[in-house]
Design a protein around this motif. Structure first.
Motif, PDB file in Angstrom:
ATOM      1  N   THR A 157       0.837  -1.204   0.000  1.00  0.00           N
ATOM      2  CA  THR A 157       0.000   0.000   0.000  1.00  0.00           C
ATOM      3  C   THR A 157       0.869   1.251   0.000  1.00  0.00           C
ATOM      4  OG1 THR A 157      -1.741  -1.172   1.190  1.00  0.00           O
ATOM      5  CG2 THR A 157      -1.818   1.227   1.243  1.00  0.00           C
ATOM      6  N   HIS A 158       1.893   1.266   0.824  1.00  0.00           N
ATOM      7  CA  HIS A 158       2.802   2.409   0.886  1.00  0.00           C
ATOM      8  C   HIS A 158       3.499   2.614  -0.462  1.00  0.00           C
ATOM      9  CE1 HIS A 158       5.548   5.347   2.488  1.00  0.00           C
ATOM     10  NE2 HIS A 158       6.571   4.626   2.051  1.00  0.00           N
ATOM     11  N   GLY A 159       3.927   1.538  -1.087  1.00  0.00           N
ATOM     12  CA  GLY A 159       4.584   1.617  -2.385  1.00  0.00           C
ATOM     13  C   GLY A 159       3.673   2.222  -3.447  1.00  0.00           C
ATOM     14  N   ARG A 160       2.396   1.842  -3.425  1.00  0.00           N
ATOM     15  CA  ARG A 160       1.444   2.435  -4.369  1.00  0.00           C
ATOM     16  C   ARG A 160       1.313   3.935  -4.119  1.00  0.00           C
ATOM     17  NH1 ARG A 160      -1.223  -2.472  -3.696  1.00  0.00           N
ATOM     18  NH2 ARG A 160      -2.517  -1.679  -2.011  1.00  0.00           N
ATOM     19  N   GLY A 161       1.265   4.335  -2.858  1.00  0.00           N
ATOM     20  CA  GLY A 161       1.182   5.757  -2.526  1.00  0.00           C
ATOM     21  C   GLY A 161       2.406   6.527  -2.998  1.00  0.00           C
ATOM     22  N   VAL A 162       3.572   5.929  -2.849  1.00  0.00           N
ATOM     23  CA  VAL A 162       4.812   6.577  -3.305  1.00  0.00           C
ATOM     24  C   VAL A 162       4.798   6.736  -4.821  1.00  0.00           C
ATOM     25  CG1 VAL A 162       7.315   6.270  -3.515  1.00  0.00           C
ATOM     26  CG2 VAL A 162       6.182   5.840  -1.327  1.00  0.00           C
ATOM     27  N   ARG A 163       4.366   5.702  -5.536  1.00  0.00           N
ATOM     28  CA  ARG A 163       4.293   5.793  -6.998  1.00  0.00           C
ATOM     29  C   ARG A 163       3.308   6.884  -7.432  1.00  0.00           C
ATOM     30  NH1 ARG A 163       4.982   0.413  -6.323  1.00  0.00           N
ATOM     31  NH2 ARG A 163       2.779  -0.116  -6.399  1.00  0.00           N
TER      32      ARG A 163
END
Length: 80
Positions: free
Chosen positions: A46-52
């Motif tokens: 989830t965090h990775g999607r937010g960063v992208r």
């Protein structure tokens, strides 16, 4: 003989606790906190999607600022 790929996460696991690495990789023990590990993986995804999404938004903002400045300069030059 096939070569085994050693991943960076495996090296990090070994550096953090070589005993834990040995127990899981050599002795074959499975972790007992499977639920917590699954929650951690889900959180990082989830965090990775937010960063992208933030990177895409920043890139779009740069493009829009560039376009606005270009239009302003064009209009300024035309007014002269």
């Amino acid at each position: 003989m096939s070569e085994r790929v050693i991943r960076a996460s495996e090296i990090a696991e070994y550096v953090y606790c070589n005993r834990a690495w040995w127990l899981s990789r050599v002795a074959g023990y499975a972790p007992q906190n499977v639920e917590e590990l699954a929650r951690g993986v889900a959180y990082h995804q989830t965090h990775g999607r937010g960063v992208r999404q933030a990177r895409l938004a920043r890139g779009l903002a740069y493009v829009l600022v560039f376009m606005a400045v270009s239009v302003f300069v064009f209009l300024l030059i035309r007014a002269i």
